[in-house]
Design a protein around this motif. Sequence first.
Motif, short mmCIF file in Angstrom:
data_model
loop_
_atom_site.label_atom_id
_atom_site.label_comp_id
_atom_site.label_asym_id
_atom_site.label_seq_id
_atom_site.Cartn_x
_atom_site.Cartn_y
_atom_site.Cartn_z
N LEU A 198 9.98 -2.89 -9.16
CA LEU A 198 8.61 -2.83 -8.63
C LEU A 198 7.78 -1.94 -9.55
O LEU A 198 8.06 -0.75 -9.70
CB LEU A 198 8.65 -2.26 -7.21
N GLN A 220 7.72 -7.19 -9.63
CA GLN A 220 6.66 -7.33 -8.65
C GLN A 220 5.77 -6.11 -8.88
O GLN A 220 6.21 -5.15 -9.52
CB GLN A 220 7.23 -7.30 -7.23
N ALA A 230 9.98 -1.89 -2.09
CA ALA A 230 11.06 -2.28 -3.02
C ALA A 230 12.30 -2.72 -2.26
O ALA A 230 12.93 -3.72 -2.59
CB ALA A 230 11.39 -1.11 -3.95
N SER A 257 11.86 -6.12 -0.90
CA SER A 257 11.79 -7.16 -1.94
C SER A 257 13.04 -7.21 -2.78
O SER A 257 13.08 -7.91 -3.79
CB SER A 257 10.60 -6.89 -2.87
#
Length: 390
Positions: free
Chosen positions: A178, A202, A274, A277
């Motif tokens: 992230l 991301q 995080a 994800s």
Amino acid sequence: MENVFVIRYSEIGLKGQNRGWFEKKLIDNILKIVRPAAVNKRYGRIIVRIGRNDPEVITQRLKNVFGIQNYSLGYAVSHDLEELREVVIKVAKVFVEQGLKTFKINAQRGYKEFPMTSLEINREFGAYVLESFPNLKVDVHNPDFEIGIDVREKEIFVFSGKIPSSGGLPVGVSGRALLLLSGGIDSPVAGWYAMRRGLELQTLTFLSPPMTTEKSVEKILSLGRELSKYLPNGLRMWIVPLTDIQMYIKENAPDEYSLILQRRSMMRIASMIARRSKAKAIVTGENLGQVASQTLTNMAAIEDASSLLVLRPLIGFDKVETTKKAKEIGTFDISIQPYIDSCVAFAPKRPATKSDINEIRKIESQLEKLSDLEHEAFKKRESYRVTCTE
Ligand code: ATP
Ligand code: MG
């Protein structure tokens, strides 16, 4: 005769048992990022067939695929000497028209049934080129241009010139991270270097509405679009409002520590996102000593709030180097747009440059509402998906 790109890959060739998996990932990424007609692995190289696509466009997109060392534009022809001659002359002609004077044919015969040896190919096709362009000369040691002829079982590849690519590892092989993406110059560049080491990204951005407006959102999305060019599956972007947390800290904690406390909240929210994800690390654009938040003790105090590994790809960079890279990857012009991200509005007058972690923890423990506000901010997260549609 068909236009192809011959791709040579870098470190991924060294990965022993994982090699097959790395190659598969690279091929998959080429298919998604470059969108050519087809991609095959052949004889330790990757052949990209461009079909009806514009070679110029494919050349540009190949630069965005990490894991490629260099590549050449060339042709695939059948085992037909007449056709082979035609192509070799066509390739040589381009260089002759550029005024180049010396050349060399560099043949390789992977397919041993082919009736000529590589030396014979070099000689015969060298002579043929000389016949067509009498002003050229052969120079085997230091030629102005070289024509590669690679004879394989089903076809022959003719190519010239090596276009360097970005190197690194195929995006995805190192897992997901992230990126804390601000509107500044540094963090997009940090993201680029993280992707180059095989990390799929991301991003997470903290904004302070209503001090920040739609313009700030648009700016962040534009930065995301540039980064998404390297990502085979596009980029997931998160935006989280930090205003309530910033106000609460401003009103309830010593001014000199407000920056570090804000950053610690950012780290905790980033860790929550995080984990959801499945990102295994947080990437920041921090580097040592530029600003108050980036002294060693302050960085340690900020990292202390993260439950994940924090990566800082720019740690050893000078600002000039970062700026140069930002220009190269097209994020600089977006980064210098005036729209702010979160911090400016709540920046302390005199931020502490040396922080005592125990003191910070003590102050934080007295901020009773902080944890609830962080969870609320997390719940208010907005998600965007950007892909590069050129
Ligand atoms: P940058 O040019 O990336 O903004 P900087 O030199 O301005 O960096 P800081 O403002 O201290 O340095 O930020 C350090 C890092 O913290 C940034 O590179 C970014 O990774 C993260 N960061 C800072 N502000 C934000 C924000 N509003 N949202 C998300 N991440 C941020
Ligand atoms: Mg900044």
